[in-house]
Design a protein around this motif. Structure first.
Motif, mmCIF file in Angstrom:
data_model
loop_
_atom_site.group_PDB
_atom_site.id
_atom_site.type_symbol
_atom_site.label_atom_id
_atom_site.label_comp_id
_atom_site.label_asym_id
_atom_site.label_seq_id
_atom_site.Cartn_x
_atom_site.Cartn_y
_atom_site.Cartn_z
ATOM 1 N N UNK A 114 12.517 11.685 8.224
ATOM 2 C CA UNK A 114 11.152 12.126 7.939
ATOM 3 C C UNK A 114 10.970 13.574 8.387
ATOM 4 N N UNK A 115 11.570 13.919 9.526
ATOM 5 C CA UNK A 115 11.501 15.309 9.986
ATOM 6 C C UNK A 115 12.240 16.249 9.044
ATOM 7 N N UNK A 116 13.311 15.733 8.419
ATOM 8 C CA UNK A 116 14.136 16.558 7.533
ATOM 9 C C UNK A 116 13.483 16.772 6.180
ATOM 10 N N UNK A 117 13.087 15.674 5.507
ATOM 11 C CA UNK A 117 12.563 15.840 4.141
ATOM 12 C C UNK A 117 11.118 15.393 3.950
ATOM 13 N N UNK A 118 10.452 14.981 5.021
ATOM 14 C CA UNK A 118 9.020 14.709 4.940
ATOM 15 C C UNK A 118 8.684 13.258 4.677
ATOM 16 N N UNK A 119 7.446 12.891 5.002
ATOM 17 C CA UNK A 119 6.989 11.509 4.875
ATOM 18 C C UNK A 119 6.902 11.070 3.419
ATOM 19 N N UNK A 120 6.409 11.950 2.538
ATOM 20 C CA UNK A 120 6.280 11.581 1.120
ATOM 21 C C UNK A 120 7.633 11.251 0.505
ATOM 22 N N UNK A 121 8.652 12.029 0.857
ATOM 23 C CA UNK A 121 9.994 11.773 0.335
ATOM 24 C C UNK A 121 10.522 10.428 0.834
ATOM 25 N N UNK A 122 10.245 10.112 2.101
ATOM 26 C CA UNK A 122 10.689 8.824 2.643
ATOM 27 C C UNK A 122 9.977 7.667 1.954
ATOM 28 N N UNK A 123 8.712 7.855 1.614
ATOM 29 C CA UNK A 123 7.978 6.814 0.891
ATOM 30 C C UNK A 123 8.585 6.579 -0.490
ATOM 31 N N UNK A 124 9.006 7.649 -1.153
ATOM 32 C CA UNK A 124 9.638 7.494 -2.472
ATOM 33 C C UNK A 124 10.969 6.758 -2.344
ATOM 34 N N UNK A 125 11.731 7.101 -1.317
ATOM 35 C CA UNK A 125 12.988 6.396 -1.070
ATOM 36 C C UNK A 125 12.728 4.916 -0.830
ATOM 37 N N UNK A 126 11.717 4.621 -0.062
ATOM 38 C CA UNK A 126 11.385 3.257 0.308
ATOM 39 C C UNK A 126 10.990 2.408 -0.898
ATOM 40 N N UNK A 127 10.608 3.052 -1.989
ATOM 41 C CA UNK A 127 10.202 2.321 -3.197
ATOM 42 C C UNK A 127 11.308 2.225 -4.242
ATOM 43 N N UNK A 128 12.462 2.870 -3.990
ATOM 44 C CA UNK A 128 13.519 2.972 -5.006
ATOM 45 C C UNK A 128 14.353 1.703 -5.093
ATOM 46 N N UNK A 129 14.545 1.221 -6.331
ATOM 47 C CA UNK A 129 15.395 0.055 -6.605
ATOM 48 C C UNK A 129 16.644 0.548 -7.337
ATOM 49 N N UNK A 130 17.812 0.281 -6.750
ATOM 50 C CA UNK A 130 19.066 0.865 -7.229
ATOM 51 C C UNK A 130 20.072 -0.212 -7.590
ATOM 52 N N UNK A 155 0.809 -1.213 0.000
ATOM 53 C CA UNK A 155 0.000 0.000 0.000
ATOM 54 C C UNK A 155 0.847 1.271 0.000
ATOM 55 N N UNK A 156 2.183 1.108 0.183
ATOM 56 C CA UNK A 156 3.066 2.260 0.202
ATOM 57 C C UNK A 156 3.142 2.955 1.543
ATOM 58 N N UNK A 157 2.532 2.364 2.580
ATOM 59 C CA UNK A 157 2.557 2.962 3.905
ATOM 60 C C UNK A 157 3.896 2.680 4.594
ATOM 61 N N UNK A 158 4.244 3.566 5.523
ATOM 62 C CA UNK A 158 5.440 3.385 6.341
ATOM 63 C C UNK A 158 5.036 2.649 7.618
ATOM 64 N N UNK A 159 5.713 1.562 7.922
ATOM 65 C CA UNK A 159 5.395 0.805 9.128
ATOM 66 C C UNK A 159 5.859 1.565 10.363
ATOM 67 N N UNK A 160 5.367 1.134 11.526
ATOM 68 C CA UNK A 160 5.756 1.774 12.778
ATOM 69 C C UNK A 160 7.254 1.630 13.020
ATOM 70 N N UNK A 161 7.796 0.463 12.673
ATOM 71 C CA UNK A 161 9.226 0.222 12.841
ATOM 72 C C UNK A 161 10.037 1.156 11.957
ATOM 73 N N UNK A 162 9.588 1.339 10.712
ATOM 74 C CA UNK A 162 10.280 2.248 9.790
ATOM 75 C C UNK A 162 10.172 3.692 10.264
ATOM 76 N N UNK A 163 9.010 4.071 10.780
ATOM 77 C CA UNK A 163 8.805 5.432 11.266
ATOM 78 C C UNK A 163 9.776 5.745 12.400
ATOM 79 N N UNK A 164 10.036 4.771 13.247
ATOM 80 C CA UNK A 164 10.993 4.965 14.340
ATOM 81 C C UNK A 164 12.423 5.043 13.812
ATOM 82 N N UNK A 165 12.745 4.140 12.885
ATOM 83 C CA UNK A 165 14.103 4.085 12.343
ATOM 84 C C UNK A 165 14.457 5.340 11.554
#
Length: 364
Positions: free
Chosen positions: A28-44, A13-23
């Motif tokens: 997330x405070x620096x660049x926002x939740x949406x940016x972290x979600x995009x990072x979380x989907x990136x394959x490099x 669903x693209x949601x950030x888990x509680x464990x990820x939110x803590x880690x």
């Protein structure tokens, strides 16, 4: 079992888990939740696991990308001790990608990290189509141009970079990139007068303070391929006037590319004396071909290109990783299109180099 199912549902669903939110709380405070979600989907895909590759891998895995495949067919050598911190010293002789895997995975178990022991030259279009971003290090010019052309054809963001002694560079091609940039304006309210016609002293102090208004502005930037950037005709009137003001680093990269094409490897500490003489010969011929004065690159530059130094890897790798994160998150203007670490002046320089456009230089 229930926790594993919930985690899979959150990933889909693209949601950030509680464990990820803590880690990733600070990020997330620096660049926002949406940016972290995009990072979380990136394959490099990261090619080359020497010192620069280690820095880039470490930074991006800690940032919380989805997955990273590290590609390197070479074996760990004694020279890797100068900058390669992911491969244990008792792994000399084993494959560099596989030797780096365990320590890299331990940095962030939530990121999927895999090793590929094949050569980048053997990877075809289908291989690169698996990824959102390809980062190529330790490759010669021909291989960088080949991978870049594949990435452009399939709208994959491409980065290149390398470190040689005190010198380092990175290049980026994001094709057509849209991003959001925050702009701040300062408004100074007019001072109100009291009933007597004189300014109210108490209100004046408060109202004279500037009001800051921050707005998010959508912008776009166009990039060129590495092949096009390297084809600039420096003998033309448009560019000839700019050569004197340009940092030598771009032309030094051209010399290094030509040196590697002729010799088959970057400057080596084991053959330092003969490589310096060869570098002088290649410098003279390369700069003559480019219509650039030989004085642009002094002998001092050529003496600083040996081995791969850890501090320079940290600088170039930090800048390259930062640019990858900016591109994924679509926040802030990216560098366009070269970043250089000047070995003599010990400073970073961004140069925009493309056909039809004079170089735009910025120190960072």
């Amino acid at each position: 079992m229930v926790e594993k199912v919930n985690t899979m549902e959150q990933e889909q669903s693209g949601q950030i888990s509680e464990q990820e939110a803590q880690l990733y709380d600070r990020q997330i405070r620096l660049w926002g939740l949406d940016a972290q979600k995009r990072l979380r989907a990136a394959k490099i895909c990261l090619i080359g696991m020497r010192g620069l590759g280690c820095e880039v891998a470490k930074n991006l895995v800690l940032a919380g990308i989805k997955s990273m495949k590290i590609v390197d067919a070479a074996a760990v050598s004694t020279e890797d001790a100068t900058s390669q911190f992911l491969a244990p010293r008792d792994k000399i002789g084993s494959n560099r990608a596989e030797a780096s895997l365990d320590r890299l995975q331990q940095l962030n178990p939530m990121v999927e990290v895999t090793a590929d022991t094949g050569k980048s030259e053997d990877k075809d279009t289908e291989f690169f189509k698996q990824f959102d971003i390809v980062i190529a290090t330790t490759c010669n010019k021909e291989e960088l141009v080949r991978i870049n052309s594949i990435c452009r054809a399939h709208k994959i963001m491409f980065y290149a970079g390398d470190v040689m002694g005190f010198y380092g560079f990175s290049f980026m091609d994001l094709l057509e990139h849209e991003y959001v940039e925050e702009t701040t304006t300062h408004n100074k309210p007019a001072v109100k007068e009291s009933g007597s016609g004189e300014p109210d002293a108490k209100k004046q102090k408060v109202e004279e303070e500037e009001e800051s208004v921050t707005k998010s502005v959508k912008k776009a930037m166009t990039f060129v391929s590495m092949a096009e950037a390297l084809k600039v005709d420096w003998s033309s009137e448009l560019y000839a006037k700019r050569i004197r003001r340009m940092d030598p680093s771009f032309f030094l990269l051209q010399v290094l590319f030509d040196f590697q094409s002729e010799v088959g490897h970057p400057p080596s500490p084991a053959t330092r004396a003969q490589d310096i003489e060869k570098l002088k010969t290649v410098r003279d011929s390369t700069l003559a071909r480019l219509s650039v004065p030989v004085e642009k690159i002094s002998d001092e530059y050529l003496s600083l290109l040996f081995s791969e130094l850890s501090p320079v890897c940290a600088i170039v790798g930090g800048v390259l990783s930062q640019e990858v994160i900016k591109a994924i998150s679509n926040k802030d203007a990216p560098h366009n299109n070269f970043f250089f670490y000047n070995p003599v002046e010990s400073c970073g320089v961004v140069e925009t180099i493309e056909i039809g456009r004079a170089s735009c230089r910025e120190r960072v």
